[in-house]
Design a protein around this motif. Sequence first.
Motif, PDB file in Angstrom:
ATOM      1  N   LEU A  32    -112.130 -28.777 -50.291  1.00  0.00           N
ATOM      2  CA  LEU A  32    -111.678 -27.460 -50.626  1.00  0.00           C
ATOM      3  C   LEU A  32    -110.177 -27.120 -50.426  1.00  0.00           C
ATOM      4  CD1 LEU A  32    -115.119 -25.787 -49.924  1.00  0.00           C
ATOM      5  CD2 LEU A  32    -114.301 -26.665 -52.884  1.00  0.00           C
ATOM      6  N   LYS A  33    -109.481 -27.375 -49.131  1.00  0.00           N
ATOM      7  CA  LYS A  33    -108.151 -27.038 -49.017  1.00  0.00           C
ATOM      8  C   LYS A  33    -107.091 -27.667 -49.955  1.00  0.00           C
ATOM      9  CE  LYS A  33    -109.407 -25.225 -44.341  1.00  0.00           C
ATOM     10  NZ  LYS A  33    -108.832 -25.269 -42.597  1.00  0.00           N
ATOM     11  N   GLN A  34    -107.702 -29.031 -49.637  1.00  0.00           N
ATOM     12  CA  GLN A  34    -107.157 -29.664 -50.689  1.00  0.00           C
ATOM     13  C   GLN A  34    -106.496 -29.489 -51.921  1.00  0.00           C
ATOM     14  OE1 GLN A  34    -108.633 -33.413 -49.608  1.00  0.00           O
ATOM     15  NE2 GLN A  34    -107.115 -33.624 -47.685  1.00  0.00           N
ATOM     16  N   ARG A  39    -101.931 -26.039 -57.067  1.00  0.00           N
ATOM     17  CA  ARG A  39    -101.978 -24.831 -58.339  1.00  0.00           C
ATOM     18  C   ARG A  39    -102.350 -25.116 -59.269  1.00  0.00           C
ATOM     19  NH1 ARG A  39     -98.050 -19.955 -55.522  1.00  0.00           N
ATOM     20  NH2 ARG A  39     -99.353 -20.170 -52.899  1.00  0.00           N
ATOM     21  N   ASP A  40    -101.312 -26.093 -59.949  1.00  0.00           N
ATOM     22  CA  ASP A  40    -101.329 -26.575 -60.848  1.00  0.00           C
ATOM     23  C   ASP A  40    -102.889 -27.344 -61.776  1.00  0.00           C
ATOM     24  OD1 ASP A  40    -101.483 -28.692 -58.557  1.00  0.00           O
ATOM     25  OD2 ASP A  40     -99.599 -29.741 -60.681  1.00  0.00           O
ATOM     26  N   GLN A  41    -103.059 -27.714 -60.800  1.00  0.00           N
ATOM     27  CA  GLN A  41    -104.896 -29.064 -60.378  1.00  0.00           C
ATOM     28  C   GLN A  41    -105.639 -27.880 -60.923  1.00  0.00           C
ATOM     29  OE1 GLN A  41    -106.073 -30.609 -57.589  1.00  0.00           O
ATOM     30  NE2 GLN A  41    -108.082 -32.096 -58.836  1.00  0.00           N
ATOM     31  N   VAL A  42    -106.118 -26.503 -60.140  1.00  0.00           N
ATOM     32  CA  VAL A  42    -106.861 -25.406 -59.870  1.00  0.00           C
ATOM     33  C   VAL A  42    -106.571 -24.793 -61.223  1.00  0.00           C
ATOM     34  CG1 VAL A  42    -107.667 -23.052 -59.108  1.00  0.00           C
ATOM     35  CG2 VAL A  42    -106.487 -25.360 -57.408  1.00  0.00           C
ATOM     36  N   VAL A  43    -105.524 -24.385 -61.816  1.00  0.00           N
ATOM     37  CA  VAL A  43    -105.192 -23.683 -62.936  1.00  0.00           C
ATOM     38  C   VAL A  43    -105.567 -24.541 -64.526  1.00  0.00           C
ATOM     39  CG1 VAL A  43    -103.039 -22.633 -64.686  1.00  0.00           C
ATOM     40  CG2 VAL A  43    -103.098 -22.240 -62.585  1.00  0.00           C
ATOM     41  N   PHE A  44    -105.153 -26.236 -64.491  1.00  0.00           N
ATOM     42  CA  PHE A  44    -105.900 -26.349 -65.384  1.00  0.00           C
ATOM     43  C   PHE A  44    -107.144 -26.955 -65.602  1.00  0.00           C
ATOM     44  CE2 PHE A  44    -106.730 -30.576 -66.929  1.00  0.00           C
ATOM     45  CZ  PHE A  44    -106.646 -30.852 -68.197  1.00  0.00           C
ATOM     46  N   THR A  45    -107.827 -27.237 -64.230  1.00  0.00           N
ATOM     47  CA  THR A  45    -109.102 -27.142 -64.201  1.00  0.00           C
ATOM     48  C   THR A  45    -110.213 -25.894 -65.035  1.00  0.00           C
ATOM     49  OG1 THR A  45    -109.210 -28.360 -62.147  1.00  0.00           O
ATOM     50  CG2 THR A  45    -111.140 -27.984 -62.518  1.00  0.00           C
ATOM     51  N   PHE A  46    -109.644 -24.816 -63.756  1.00  0.00           N
ATOM     52  CA  PHE A  46    -110.644 -24.192 -64.687  1.00  0.00           C
ATOM     53  C   PHE A  46    -110.118 -23.248 -65.585  1.00  0.00           C
ATOM     54  CE2 PHE A  46    -111.048 -23.320 -60.018  1.00  0.00           C
ATOM     55  CZ  PHE A  46    -112.548 -23.702 -59.424  1.00  0.00           C
ATOM     56  N   GLY A 121    -118.748 -34.504 -48.637  1.00  0.00           N
ATOM     57  CA  GLY A 121    -117.775 -33.697 -48.759  1.00  0.00           C
ATOM     58  C   GLY A 121    -117.396 -33.023 -50.482  1.00  0.00           C
ATOM     59  N   LYS A 122    -117.517 -34.588 -51.271  1.00  0.00           N
ATOM     60  CA  LYS A 122    -117.352 -34.159 -52.200  1.00  0.00           C
ATOM     61  C   LYS A 122    -118.342 -33.218 -52.963  1.00  0.00           C
ATOM     62  CE  LYS A 122    -113.952 -36.447 -52.735  1.00  0.00           C
ATOM     63  NZ  LYS A 122    -112.103 -36.547 -53.299  1.00  0.00           N
ATOM     64  N   ILE A 123    -119.830 -33.413 -52.609  1.00  0.00           N
ATOM     65  CA  ILE A 123    -121.373 -32.434 -53.511  1.00  0.00           C
ATOM     66  C   ILE A 123    -120.596 -31.486 -53.195  1.00  0.00           C
ATOM     67  CG2 ILE A 123    -123.074 -32.211 -53.441  1.00  0.00           C
ATOM     68  CD1 ILE A 123    -122.802 -34.884 -54.920  1.00  0.00           C
ATOM     69  N   TRP A 124    -119.770 -30.805 -51.946  1.00  0.00           N
ATOM     70  CA  TRP A 124    -119.290 -29.240 -51.667  1.00  0.00           C
ATOM     71  C   TRP A 124    -118.511 -29.230 -52.891  1.00  0.00           C
ATOM     72  CZ3 TRP A 124    -122.551 -26.037 -49.643  1.00  0.00           C
ATOM     73  CH2 TRP A 124    -123.075 -26.419 -48.892  1.00  0.00           C
ATOM     74  N   LEU A 125    -117.326 -29.526 -52.803  1.00  0.00           N
ATOM     75  CA  LEU A 125    -116.300 -29.746 -53.849  1.00  0.00           C
ATOM     76  C   LEU A 125    -116.419 -29.356 -55.080  1.00  0.00           C
ATOM     77  CD1 LEU A 125    -112.828 -29.527 -54.145  1.00  0.00           C
ATOM     78  CD2 LEU A 125    -112.998 -31.616 -54.756  1.00  0.00           C
ATOM     79  N   VAL A 126    -117.603 -30.191 -55.696  1.00  0.00           N
ATOM     80  CA  VAL A 126    -118.006 -29.818 -57.147  1.00  0.00           C
ATOM     81  C   VAL A 126    -119.050 -28.925 -56.787  1.00  0.00           C
ATOM     82  CG1 VAL A 126    -118.290 -32.269 -58.048  1.00  0.00           C
ATOM     83  CG2 VAL A 126    -119.892 -31.670 -56.827  1.00  0.00           C
ATOM     84  N   LEU A 127    -119.719 -28.763 -56.166  1.00  0.00           N
ATOM     85  CA  LEU A 127    -120.521 -27.439 -56.222  1.00  0.00           C
ATOM     86  C   LEU A 127    -120.100 -26.352 -56.572  1.00  0.00           C
ATOM     87  CD1 LEU A 127    -123.656 -26.211 -56.001  1.00  0.00           C
ATOM     88  CD2 LEU A 127    -123.334 -26.173 -53.265  1.00  0.00           C
TER      89      LEU A 127
END
Length: 281
Positions: A32-34, A39-46, A121-127
């Motif tokens: 989650l920290k990574q 920021r660009d990935q976060v903006v694009f994803t959401f 860890g991946k499951i927590w990320l996608v959750l």
Amino acid sequence: MTTTAVRPRAQASGERLPGTWGLGMRRGALELKQFFRQRDQVVFTFAFPVVFLFLFASIFRDDVRGAGINASQLYVPAMMAAGIMSTSFQSLGISIAIERDEKVLRRLRGTPMPPAAYFLGKIWLVLVTGALETAILLAVGTTLYDVDLPSDAGRWFEFGWIFLLGLTACALLGIAISSVPKSGRSASSVVVLPFLVLQFISGVYISIDTIPDWMLNIGALFPLKWMCQGLRGVFLPQSAQVLEQTGSWEFGRIALVLGAWCVGGLLLCLLTFRWKNRRDG
């Protein structure tokens, strides 16, 4: 450092190694920290599904005859389902392929961390990202397109198991398809193409009552179609179920199909997952 080197040192100092669950939680926090640092990935994803929801819902706004809704309301649950699959199937399919290509997985495999902790860890990320994506789309849908929130606990329960089963099934499929690309560079093409096709034949971009039956039957082989149908059943009025192939929401069938994909996705992961590229031997 190998597992055999770490364990005697931990035992000699009286320390106890964290269990798989604890390591999975820590791995999830790191993932989650990574993610949020980019920021660009976060903006694009959401933003991506929100932008598509705005575009399609703004273009198609006419009332749907006999369904008691307008066309823009159909896109809200559909884009929520697509958002769940985007943050799980697409995200994991691409990121794991890149990590394999960059030999991150190979290095992790040589540490004392149990393999299950990496996947936890991946499951927590996608959750977390899936829940945030869904909340954003739901806020937009209720604010701009008059989609009503469920008024009884039963509907919220249905939303909960559809979200969890759909997210789990898509995450497992994402892990499985990550072994298909030959390199990290080709991962986006390999993963995005089937996801894009599924969105067109599963009722995301095109109204379910206008898609040919043979396309819907193909889409019905995969989780996305059932996630769309289930979320329509949760957030749209009963009158809208006339648009479905069978004229019913079919919650029982949705649970069976998504549950079967969770089991099938797990088997695919066990059979196909690799910690290193084929060219690495």
